[in-house]
Write a protein that holds these residues in place. Structure first.
Motif, PDB file in Angstrom:
ATOM      1  N   VAL A 249     113.451 -66.522 -74.345  1.00  0.00           N
ATOM      2  CA  VAL A 249     114.180 -65.389 -74.907  1.00  0.00           C
ATOM      3  C   VAL A 249     113.201 -64.389 -75.526  1.00  0.00           C
ATOM      4  O   VAL A 249     113.284 -63.175 -75.293  1.00  0.00           O
ATOM      5  CB  VAL A 249     115.208 -65.866 -75.952  1.00  0.00           C
ATOM      6  N   ASP A 250     112.252 -64.895 -76.310  1.00  0.00           N
ATOM      7  CA  ASP A 250     111.257 -64.022 -76.945  1.00  0.00           C
ATOM      8  C   ASP A 250     110.383 -63.338 -75.897  1.00  0.00           C
ATOM      9  O   ASP A 250     110.023 -62.156 -76.051  1.00  0.00           O
ATOM     10  CB  ASP A 250     110.381 -64.832 -77.904  1.00  0.00           C
ATOM     11  N   TYR A 251     110.053 -64.067 -74.833  1.00  0.00           N
ATOM     12  CA  TYR A 251     109.203 -63.523 -73.768  1.00  0.00           C
ATOM     13  C   TYR A 251     109.876 -62.324 -73.104  1.00  0.00           C
ATOM     14  O   TYR A 251     109.248 -61.286 -72.866  1.00  0.00           O
ATOM     15  CB  TYR A 251     108.921 -64.612 -72.738  1.00  0.00           C
ATOM     16  N   VAL A 252     111.158 -62.453 -72.817  1.00  0.00           N
ATOM     17  CA  VAL A 252     111.899 -61.361 -72.173  1.00  0.00           C
ATOM     18  C   VAL A 252     112.163 -60.232 -73.159  1.00  0.00           C
ATOM     19  O   VAL A 252     111.913 -59.052 -72.852  1.00  0.00           O
ATOM     20  CB  VAL A 252     113.229 -61.873 -71.589  1.00  0.00           C
ATOM     21  N   ASN A 253     112.654 -60.570 -74.340  1.00  0.00           N
ATOM     22  CA  ASN A 253     113.047 -59.539 -75.298  1.00  0.00           C
ATOM     23  C   ASN A 253     111.878 -58.663 -75.733  1.00  0.00           C
ATOM     24  O   ASN A 253     112.074 -57.513 -76.132  1.00  0.00           O
ATOM     25  CB  ASN A 253     113.696 -60.176 -76.527  1.00  0.00           C
ATOM     26  N   GLY A 254     110.682 -59.200 -75.651  1.00  0.00           N
ATOM     27  CA  GLY A 254     109.510 -58.404 -76.008  1.00  0.00           C
ATOM     28  C   GLY A 254     109.126 -57.384 -74.960  1.00  0.00           C
ATOM     29  O   GLY A 254     108.223 -56.559 -75.196  1.00  0.00           O
ATOM     30  N   GLN A 255     109.806 -57.405 -73.808  1.00  0.00           N
ATOM     31  CA  GLN A 255     109.435 -56.495 -72.723  1.00  0.00           C
ATOM     32  C   GLN A 255     110.557 -55.556 -72.294  1.00  0.00           C
ATOM     33  O   GLN A 255     110.375 -54.778 -71.355  1.00  0.00           O
ATOM     34  CB  GLN A 255     109.001 -57.322 -71.499  1.00  0.00           C
ATOM     35  N   VAL A 256     111.697 -55.625 -72.999  1.00  0.00           N
ATOM     36  CA  VAL A 256     112.834 -54.811 -72.561  1.00  0.00           C
ATOM     37  C   VAL A 256     113.425 -54.042 -73.737  1.00  0.00           C
ATOM     38  O   VAL A 256     113.168 -54.355 -74.907  1.00  0.00           O
ATOM     39  CB  VAL A 256     113.932 -55.695 -71.920  1.00  0.00           C
ATOM     40  N   SER A 257     114.229 -53.048 -73.384  1.00  0.00           N
ATOM     41  CA  SER A 257     114.919 -52.281 -74.414  1.00  0.00           C
ATOM     42  C   SER A 257     116.056 -53.106 -75.005  1.00  0.00           C
ATOM     43  O   SER A 257     116.422 -54.163 -74.486  1.00  0.00           O
ATOM     44  CB  SER A 257     115.469 -50.982 -73.818  1.00  0.00           C
ATOM     45  N   SER A 258     116.657 -52.594 -76.070  1.00  0.00           N
ATOM     46  CA  SER A 258     117.623 -53.371 -76.845  1.00  0.00           C
ATOM     47  C   SER A 258     118.803 -53.856 -76.010  1.00  0.00           C
ATOM     48  O   SER A 258     119.230 -55.005 -76.130  1.00  0.00           O
ATOM     49  CB  SER A 258     118.140 -52.526 -78.011  1.00  0.00           C
ATOM     50  N   ALA A 259     119.348 -53.006 -75.126  1.00  0.00           N
ATOM     51  CA  ALA A 259     120.537 -53.380 -74.368  1.00  0.00           C
ATOM     52  C   ALA A 259     120.284 -54.526 -73.396  1.00  0.00           C
ATOM     53  O   ALA A 259     121.213 -55.233 -73.007  1.00  0.00           O
ATOM     54  CB  ALA A 259     121.058 -52.164 -73.596  1.00  0.00           C
ATOM     55  N   LYS A 260     119.018 -54.726 -73.015  1.00  0.00           N
ATOM     56  CA  LYS A 260     118.690 -55.717 -71.993  1.00  0.00           C
ATOM     57  C   LYS A 260     118.268 -57.064 -72.576  1.00  0.00           C
ATOM     58  O   LYS A 260     117.946 -57.990 -71.818  1.00  0.00           O
ATOM     59  CB  LYS A 260     117.562 -55.177 -71.099  1.00  0.00           C
TER      60      LYS A 260
END
Length: 592
Positions: free
Chosen positions: A546-557
């Motif tokens: 989750v942290d890996y993805v969330n660190g690379q995308v905008s808030s909605a994603k």
């Protein structure tokens, strides 16, 4: 590099151009237009006066050039009697080109003697086998339509598929025969006979292919009383009925014409020759299911260009790797999950795959990161082609050389004979760099869905444009990029979130073997992105991903729906994610 094209169009320079694809003449004036329609013209020239391509058009055979010559001007020395067409990966059993020619002609003669011809449908329900193409070719010879049916169907699914195509005869493997008989008995008026394919005499309780032929053809060898059916209207005459992928419901019957297939084969030839490659060199591996348009069109391509295919009845990782190693496979068409397996699985390193020189991948999106991982593990592979298509487009509408490092994410440019446009929700054509629905029109667009004019009109509009349901865009050089399926977009607080983008990020993590993302219902946000992951590393945690993805995308994603680990991602045989199965097992918890 060519100068950039105008923002709403990419075409050759303004002039009248024409080109030939297997004897089908197209012409178009390539002057600029302003409606956002793109066209690939004036780039493929094939001499149809020599060799078998003209003969193939005239006789409706999609066959290797030598066999077409042999059928028109018999010669005992052609094709070479020991030239191999197919080899069974498990048994090393071989079928020569001469075997295939004689067997398919004899079956065609038997079909004609039984009155089978235009207007009739011949069904084939079998795992991949050496004999699979015999009834396929025989149906084409006599002008009948061939309907391919999955041996992996349940009785309910097979009954549905048979009710669409309504085959007069069905050719089955021994393993699929009980399934075929059960379905045929429950669908009134179908399948006068079920014929079991096999090269040996072990099917004593069944009507075998050999028995069926001997009832109508008494002489040995090539039949004397056999004539090829000439297809007068290739744009109307249906060669194949394939079942659509059925990812959103029961499959529909896709009608592919002779014109569609001839155009596709010509485009395949053009694509290879334009890259200065031999048509086929060495052995090809055939593990894609032959009942699917992808697998069958690859088989026809191999037959036409006199290649040898090593056939795998089913995909098994160890058999797949062993076959490449032992037969020194040089060419392989695959789907993204197999590309990911080759790029990531430690088992792969135990085998010598240095013979593999050319790879084609399609049927689902492939991320640039996955291609880079694959190329890092296999730097010796000379050529990787990524494409985009669907059953309703015969196979491939876009193709790209993945060795173009600047555009790994692109699925390529238009194939000859096709137009494309990208439209918004109102149907207005968009310019370069703008996301919208991809639409295609031209020589490889299906005739329609069998006996379903309503569904046909929903996907092909009055002007002949096929609406794919896929969201994408093209750049100013004419390269296309896929964003996601229109129906798969996740709606988070009014924002559209493409699952493919999140899946590509997850697949770039070394601890992830496979991944799928769906939207799960949420009262406050509408939908939340949730990931299902197959791990390669037992240590990786859901929160880390989750942290890996969330660190690379905008808030909605962001993955507000979390990560759930699974043993496998449900997919259909062509590699498309079955998201409806994942939606049936989620219990979302809002994490606003």
């Amino acid at each position: 590099m060519a100068p950039p094209l105008p923002p709403t169009v990419f075409k050759p320079s303004p002039r009248v151009v024409s080109y030939l694809t297997d004897g089908l003449l197209y012409g178009a004036h390539s002057s600029n237009n302003r409606d956002g329609i793109t066209k690939r013209v004036g780039i493929a020239e094939i001499n149809t006066q020599e060799g078998g391509m003209r003969a193939a058009l005239e006789t409706s055979i999609f066959f290797w050039q030598g066999v077409v010559k042999e059928l028109k001007t018999p010669s005992p020395s052609f094709p070479p009697p020991h030239s191999q067409s197919e080899i069974h990966a498990d048994t090393d059993q071989k079928m020569t080109q001469a075997d295939l020619l004689v067997s398919s002609e004899r079956l065609a003669a038997a079909l004609q003697a039984q009155g089978v011809g235009p207007g009739d449908v011949i069904g084939v329900c079998s795992e991949n086998s050496l004999e699979y193409c015999i009834p396929v070719l025989a149906a084409l010879y006599v002008g009948a339509t061939c309907a391919t049916l999955s041996a992996g169907y349940t009785p309910r699914e097979l009954m549905h598929a048979m009710s669409l195509s309504r085959p007069r005869l069905i050719f089955s493997s021994e393993g699929a025969e009980p399934l075929v008989r059960e379905a045929a008995d429950r669908v009134a008026g179908l399948a006068e006979e079920v014929v079991v394919m096999g090269r040996e005499r072990q099917f004593l309780r069944h009507l075998t292919l050999e028995m069926f032929v001997s009832d109508y053809v008494s002489e040995q060898g090539r039949p004397q009383h056999f004539h090829l059916h000439r297809v007068e209207h290739p744009k109307e005459h249906v060669a194949f009925i394939f079942c659509s992928s059925g990812t959103t419901g029961l499959p529909k019957g896709v009608m592919i014409t002779h014109h569609n297939v001839l155009s596709l084969l010509a485009n395949q030839r053009y694509a290879v020759e334009s890259d200065n490659l031999p048509l086929v060199e060495g052995y090809a591996l055939g593990f894609l299911p032959m009942y699917h348009a992808y697998g069958l069109m690859i088989l026809l391509y191999m037959l036409e260009f006199e290649a040898t295919m090593v056939v795998m009845p089913h995909f098994n990782p160890e058999t797949f790797l062993r076959t490449i190693q032992e037969y020194k496979i040089t060419w392989c068409a695959m789907v993204p999950p197999i590309l990911a397996f080759l790029a990531k699985h430690p088992m792969v390193l135990q085998y010598d795959l240095r013979s593999l020189a050319r790879v084609g991948v399609g049927a689902a999106p492939v991320s640039g990161d996955l291609l880079r991982q694959f190329k890092t593990r296999f730097p010796h592979i000379e050529f990787i082609r990524q494409g985009y298509g669907m059953t309703e487009l015969t196979l491939s509408a876009l193709a790209n050389n993945a060795n173009n490092h600047d555009k790994l994410e692109s699925v390529g440019k238009l194939v000859p004979g096709l137009e494309a446009k990208v439209i918004d929700e109102s149907g207005r054509s968009l310019g370069a760099g703008k996301n919208g629905e991809l639409c295609f029109r031209g020589c490889i667009v299906m005739k329609g869905y069998v006996n379903n004019p309503s569904a046909t009109s929903q996907i092909i509009d009055r002007e002949g444009w096929l609406h794919t349901g896929d969201v994408g865009y093209y750049d100013e050089e004419g390269s296309f990029y896929i964003v996601d399926r229109l129906k798969d977009l996740i709606k988070y607080k009014g924002f559209q979130v493409p699952p493919a983008e999140l899946e590509a990020i997850l697949m770039s993590h070394p601890g992830v073997m496979d991944a799928a993302v769906i939207g799960v219902p949420d009262e406050g946000a509408g939908e939340l992105p949730k990931a299902f992951v197959v791990k390669t590393d037992a240590i990786v945690t859901a929160q880390q991903l989750v942290d890996y993805v969330n660190g690379q995308v905008s808030s909605a994603k962001k993955l507000r729906g979390g990560v759930q680990f699974v043993e496998a991602i449900p997919k259909n045989p062509s590699g498309k994610i079955l998201r409806k199965e994942l939606r049936g097992v989620v219990s979302p918890k809002s994490k606003l």
